[in-house]
Design a protein around this motif. Sequence first.
Motif, PDB file in Angstrom:
ATOM      1  N   LEU A 159      43.885  45.201  38.467  1.00  0.00           N
ATOM      2  CA  LEU A 159      42.709  45.510  37.640  1.00  0.00           C
ATOM      3  C   LEU A 159      43.128  46.084  36.285  1.00  0.00           C
ATOM      4  CD1 LEU A 159      39.470  45.822  37.790  1.00  0.00           C
ATOM      5  CD2 LEU A 159      39.944  48.196  38.299  1.00  0.00           C
ATOM      6  N   ARG A 168      29.794  41.941  32.074  1.00  0.00           N
ATOM      7  CA  ARG A 168      31.216  41.996  32.438  1.00  0.00           C
ATOM      8  C   ARG A 168      32.025  42.749  31.358  1.00  0.00           C
ATOM      9  NH1 ARG A 168      35.851  41.894  31.950  1.00  0.00           N
ATOM     10  NH2 ARG A 168      37.488  40.380  32.263  1.00  0.00           N
ATOM     11  N   GLN A 182      34.019  46.336  31.587  1.00  0.00           N
ATOM     12  CA  GLN A 182      35.432  46.402  31.175  1.00  0.00           C
ATOM     13  C   GLN A 182      35.634  47.511  30.130  1.00  0.00           C
ATOM     14  OE1 GLN A 182      36.895  43.060  28.929  1.00  0.00           O
ATOM     15  NE2 GLN A 182      38.990  43.359  29.632  1.00  0.00           N
ATOM     16  N   TYR A 235      36.810  44.067  41.890  1.00  0.00           N
ATOM     17  CA  TYR A 235      35.494  44.235  41.265  1.00  0.00           C
ATOM     18  C   TYR A 235      34.384  44.303  42.311  1.00  0.00           C
ATOM     19  CZ  TYR A 235      36.091  44.258  36.209  1.00  0.00           C
ATOM     20  OH  TYR A 235      36.359  44.645  34.923  1.00  0.00           O
ATOM     21  N   GLU A 268      42.492  43.976  32.988  1.00  0.00           N
ATOM     22  CA  GLU A 268      41.329  44.455  32.232  1.00  0.00           C
ATOM     23  C   GLU A 268      41.664  45.450  31.128  1.00  0.00           C
ATOM     24  OE1 GLU A 268      39.562  41.957  33.306  1.00  0.00           O
ATOM     25  OE2 GLU A 268      37.753  43.180  33.408  1.00  0.00           O
TER      26      GLU A 268
END
Lengths: 202, 196
Positions: free
Chosen positions: B141, A32, A36, B173, B145
Motif C-alpha cells: 500500500l 480513490r 490516497q 483497500y 500509493e
Amino acid sequence: MHLNDSQLLAPSDIEMSHILGCDECENKFDNRVNIQNKLNLVLAENSHKFEQVSWLKFNSELGKKNSNNVSYINMQSKKESREMKKRYLFVAIAASLFIVFGLQINNRSSQRNVLNNEQVIANLIKENQRLVSELNVLEGKENNRHENKFLLEMELTHIDIELQKLYLDSGNDDDKIKLWKHRQEVIKRLMATNDHSHVIRI
Amino acid sequence: MRENTGFTVVFDEDVIQSAICGDHASFEKIYNQYYRSSLSLAFRITGNAALAQDITQESFFNIFKNIQKYKGEGSFSGWVRRIICNQSITLLTKNSKMLTDQDDLIFNLESKDLFETDWCDAKIDLVKVMKILSQESRAVLVLHEVEGFTHKEIGKLFNKSESFSKSVLSRAYVLLKDSFVAIDYLNINKSIQEKS
C-alpha cells in the motif's frame, strides 16, 4: 464498460481517457484520489521522531563490521557456500521438499481462512444491521417493561465499545466474529422483550 | 501534500565519484543527507520504528560497501531509496508468511464497489486502522500509493508477479474500507444511544 477497482488503482493511458469521459468512473476515481491523498497526509504527519545516529557512531560500527570480517558477503563467501552446498545438498533437498509441500498446504488453508473470516464478518455486520432495523420497526408497538432490558442495553453498549476497540487495535478475526455474534444475540433478546423505547436507530 | 524526504537533494558528481573511490568524507555527506529520509521511508513501509532503524543501518552498510555498483543510471538518491525499499522488503518477508502466486487468484480483482464513496472518514484514526493490515499489505500500500512504485516494480521487489502487487493492494483497500464502515456503523449506534 466501466472500470473495475484494480484499474482505478493504477489506470493505463487508455483507462485514464475513459475516466475523463465517463462521469461514473470519474466520480469513483475522484474518491480513490481523495483517499490516497488522506493516506499521504496522515503518513507524512505521523512520522516517528527518530534520534539521529551520528556519523561517528555509524562509522565506528561500519569499521567494526569490516575489521571483524563479519560482513554479510564475507560470511557467505563463495568458498564456504560451495562447501556447505556439497555437505548438505541431499539433506537440504529432502528438507526443502518436505517444507515446501507442508507450507503450501498450510499457507493455502490459512489464506482461505482469512478470506472466509472476512466473509463471515461482512455477513455478521449485515445481519446485525438487519436485526436493528427490525427492532426499529417493532418500536411503538407493545411497550411492556422487561426487567432485563436495561441490562441488555448496557451489554449492547459494552459490545460496541469492545468491537470498536478490536478494529482500532487490529484484533483478530475470531474475536470479531465472536463479538458480532454476541451482539446479534443481544439484539434478538432485546427484541424478545418487546420494549424498545430507547432502541438504537441506524 | 507530501513530506520533503530529503531524497530530492542532488549531490555533485564529485561527491559521488569520491565516495565510489572510498572517500570517507563523502560517505559522511551522503549519510548525513539521506539517513533521516531513509529512516522515515523504512518506517512508512514497515510501521515499526525498531525495524526501520535496523533496515536503515543495514542499508547504509550495503550502500557504502556496494557504492561502486552505482553506474550513474538514474539519480543517486533513487538508487539509495531503492536499496532502503529492498532491505525493508527483505527483512519484512524474512520471518513472515507470504501470499503465494496461486493465492493471488483467490482475490477478486474485478470488483467495482471499492470507490463508490469516499469512505475514509477524517474523524477516524487512519494510522490505527492501518494496523489491521499485514506487514506485506502495508508495504505494498505504501510503496504504491505513497512512494509511487508501479505494480511491476513492487512485484519485482517481492520477487513476485505484477498481479501479486495488484491483488495485495486491492485486498488492503478492501480491509481498510470494511474497517472504516464497521467503525462508522458502531460510532453511529453509540451516538444514537448517547442521545436517547
